[in-house]
Design an enzyme around this catalytic site. Structure first.
Site, PDB file in Angstrom:
ATOM      1  CG  ASP A  13      -1.766  -1.254   1.319  1.00 61.80           C
ATOM      2  OD1 ASP A  13      -2.239  -1.712   0.277  1.00 61.80           O
ATOM      3  OD2 ASP A  13      -1.900  -1.787   2.434  1.00 61.80           O
ATOM      4  CE  LYS A  16       3.138  -2.309  -4.431  1.00 64.67           C
ATOM      5  NZ  LYS A  16       2.759  -2.004  -3.044  1.00 64.67           N
ATOM      6  N   GLY A  40      -4.055  -4.188  -4.570  1.00 68.14           N
ATOM      7  CA  GLY A  40      -5.023  -3.184  -5.017  1.00 68.14           C
ATOM      8  C   GLY A  40      -4.244  -1.940  -5.384  1.00 68.14           C
ATOM      9  CG  HIS A  41      -1.121  -1.915  -7.684  1.00 68.73           C
ATOM     10  ND1 HIS A  41      -0.132  -2.444  -8.461  1.00 68.73           N
ATOM     11  CD2 HIS A  41      -0.869  -2.346  -6.430  1.00 68.73           C
ATOM     12  CE1 HIS A  41       0.678  -3.160  -7.698  1.00 68.73           C
ATOM     13  NE2 HIS A  41       0.235  -3.129  -6.467  1.00 68.73           N
ATOM     14  CD  GLN A 224       1.003  -8.651  -2.673  1.00 62.50           C
ATOM     15  OE1 GLN A 224       1.817  -9.284  -3.324  1.00 62.50           O
ATOM     16  NE2 GLN A 224      -0.218  -8.440  -3.099  1.00 62.50           N
TER      17      GLN A 224
HETATM   18  P1  IMP Z   1      -2.548 -12.818   1.464  1.00 56.44           P
HETATM   19  O1  IMP Z   1      -1.428 -12.498   0.527  1.00 56.44           O
HETATM   20  O2  IMP Z   1      -3.877 -12.367   0.943  1.00 56.44           O
HETATM   21  O3  IMP Z   1      -2.569 -14.230   1.922  1.00 56.44           O
HETATM   22  O4  IMP Z   1      -2.313 -11.952   2.801  1.00 56.44           O
HETATM   23  C1  IMP Z   1      -1.185 -12.140   3.626  1.00 56.44           C
HETATM   24  C2  IMP Z   1      -0.833 -10.841   4.345  1.00 56.44           C
HETATM   25  O5  IMP Z   1      -0.365  -9.898   3.392  1.00 56.44           O
HETATM   26  C3  IMP Z   1      -2.008 -10.182   5.074  1.00 56.44           C
HETATM   27  O6  IMP Z   1      -1.501  -9.509   6.213  1.00 56.44           O
HETATM   28  C4  IMP Z   1      -2.500  -9.168   4.068  1.00 56.44           C
HETATM   29  O7  IMP Z   1      -3.168  -8.088   4.676  1.00 56.44           O
HETATM   30  C5  IMP Z   1      -1.187  -8.731   3.440  1.00 56.44           C
HETATM   31  N1  IMP Z   1      -1.340  -8.277   2.069  1.00 56.44           N
HETATM   32  C6  IMP Z   1      -1.521  -9.037   0.968  1.00 56.44           C
HETATM   33  N2  IMP Z   1      -1.599  -8.266  -0.128  1.00 56.44           N
HETATM   34  C7  IMP Z   1      -1.452  -7.001   0.289  1.00 56.44           C
HETATM   35  C8  IMP Z   1      -1.410  -5.741  -0.400  1.00 56.44           C
HETATM   36  O8  IMP Z   1      -1.493  -5.643  -1.631  1.00 56.44           O
HETATM   37  N3  IMP Z   1      -1.229  -4.644   0.396  1.00 56.44           N
HETATM   38  C9  IMP Z   1      -1.079  -4.738   1.734  1.00 56.44           C
HETATM   39  N4  IMP Z   1      -1.091  -5.879   2.401  1.00 56.44           N
HETATM   40  C10 IMP Z   1      -1.277  -7.001   1.687  1.00 56.44           C
END
Ligand code: IMP
Length: 424
Positions: A13, A16, A40-41, A224
């Protein structure tokens, strides 16, 4: 030509999508290399907000080719939703969007498995976005996954059934209450697969190699952040892919000696969604202000983001692991009005003061050591040139550059494309 990388240096977040959108004019190809619809970009231009999950952030530029690389995991249903939104805006994506045959597919049962796994973990849950990311990467490394290229095979539906049946028995094994109607989910899934199949699938590593050879410029867009990396992040509270620079090599087939600039994106403060340690997290009014002014709610899940001061120990670590060559500071505007700003420059750890990220960063193990700086009052959002910056902001930027030994070349002062200030 070398491939440039753009990576988030914190817990995701960072903004990017906005910077990719701003930089796309300099590139022929924008390529996603890991992650999936957990991302979520957000892009804002002409007064409108656009959120992309799997599609690269160059899609709004007519001249850019957008590649979904082999390291990405694709949920056809979410992907179709993104395409529908592009169609509503008359974006002609058919020629400019390419998909690697080696990218893995998220099945409806992967999402259910994610939910079952989190429910079974109880208080120890990861705080996953529940998009099926972990289970899909598990099937990839377990050598059971279904790839985009498989959709071109005559027996892919049988493979699908075998895997989905296995998933159903795994869901039962978790012994948690998950209500679902698989027939319904599958109807939606197969419709979306038909849409996916109408797009162009390619052998992307060959495409990327030839593009480099013919002098095309490529920007690899990370999803991420480094602290969510499966190897280098705050394990187990991480995502399931390599979000760091090395992930671009494996997620696109780029040789390590063909990496050029590495843009490291960071927020002027820190946020995190989901569970896991966060040494500089604030539980007071300052944290509340950052969240409110910065609209810190997840673009994918809508969850409230945890907020805290900038952590230079963690940021230095991310710069090291990624070989960052240029830094881009986002959301400096959110800090306007804070009388005092704090920056964590070290940790108190087992009776010592340390400046590197240790194995354990849970609150019982580390206490942040802060350097305090004077804040600024001025509203940055209308500024168009670095010469307009208040002295205190310049002091903040100069301090970070000195500590990190990397230039901050872009300062973002608002969500819009136009609110981007380049520094020499
Ligand atoms: P997962 O990748 O959905 O399994 O989530 C694993 C961890 O990464 C959790 O704490 C999510 O909130 C975090 N996470 C996954 N994708 C994002 C992102 O795009 N932005 C921020 N946190 C993320």
């Amino acid at each position: 030509m070398a491939v440039d990388l753009l990576l988030g240096l914190q817990w995701g977040d960072e903004g990017k999508g906005k910077i990719v959108d701003v930089l796309t004019k300099n590139y022929n190809i924008i390529a996603r290399f890991q992650g999936g619809p957990n991302a979520g970009h957000t892009l804002v231009f002409n007064g409108k907000k656009h959120v992309l999950h799997t599609i690269p952030s160059g899609i709004f530029h007519d001249d850019a080719t957008n590649l979904v690389g082999n390291g990405v995991v694709i949920d056809p249903v979410i992907f179709k939703g993104e395409l529908d939104k592009l169609e509503e805006q008359d974006i002609d994506y058919r020629k400019s969007l390419l998909i690697s045959r080696k990218a893995h597919i998220i099945l409806p049962t992967h999402r259910l498995l994610d939910a079952a796994s989190e429910a079974a973990k109880g208080k120890a849950k990861i705080g996953s976005t529940l998009k099926g990311i972990g289970p899909t990467y598990m099937d990839k490394t377990g050598r059971n996954g279904i790839r985009v290229g498989d959709l071109e095979l005559s027996d892919w539906k049988e493979r699908y059934r075998t895997l989905a049946d296995k998933h159903e028995s795994m869901i039962a094994f978790y012994n948690v209450e998950i209500e679902y109607d698989l027939a319904n989910l599958e109807e939606e899934f197969f419709k979306a697969i038909d849409v996916l199949k109408s797009l162009t699938f390619i052998d992307s590593e060959e495409y990327v190699y030839q593009a480099q050879k013919s002098g095309k410029t490529i920007l690899a867009e990370g999803a991420q952040g480094s602290l969510l990396d499966i190897d280098f992040g705050t394990y187990p509270f991480v995502t399931s892919s390599n979000t760091t620079a090395a992930g671009a090599c494996t997620g696109l087939g780029v040789a390590p000696n063909k990496i050029g600039e590495v843009f490291g994106i960071f927020k002027a403060y820190t946020t995190r969604v989901g569970s896991g340690p966060f040494p500089t997290e604030l539980f007071d009014e300052d944290g509340e202000t950052m969240g409110r002014v910065g609209h810190e709610f997840g673009a994918t899940t809508g969850r409230r983001r945890r907020c805290g001061w900038l952590d230079l120990v963690a940021l230095k670590y991310a710069c090291q692991v990624n070989g960052v060559t240029q830094l881009n500071m986002m959301k400096g505007d959110v800090l306007s009005g804070f009388k005092t700003l704090k920056v964590c420059t070290a940790y108190k750890y087992k009776g010592e003061v340390i400046e590197h990220l240790p194995y354990n960063i849970e609150p019982e193990n580390v206490e942040p050591v802060y350097t305090e700086m004077k804040g600024w009052e001025a509203d940055l959002t209308t500024m168009t040139d670095a010469s307009q910056f208040p002295k205190e902001l310049n002091d903040y930027i100069n301090f970070l550059e000195k500590e990190l030994e990397i230039p901050i070349t872009i300062v973002s002062v608002g969500p819009d494309r136009k609110q981007t200030i380049f520094r020499n």
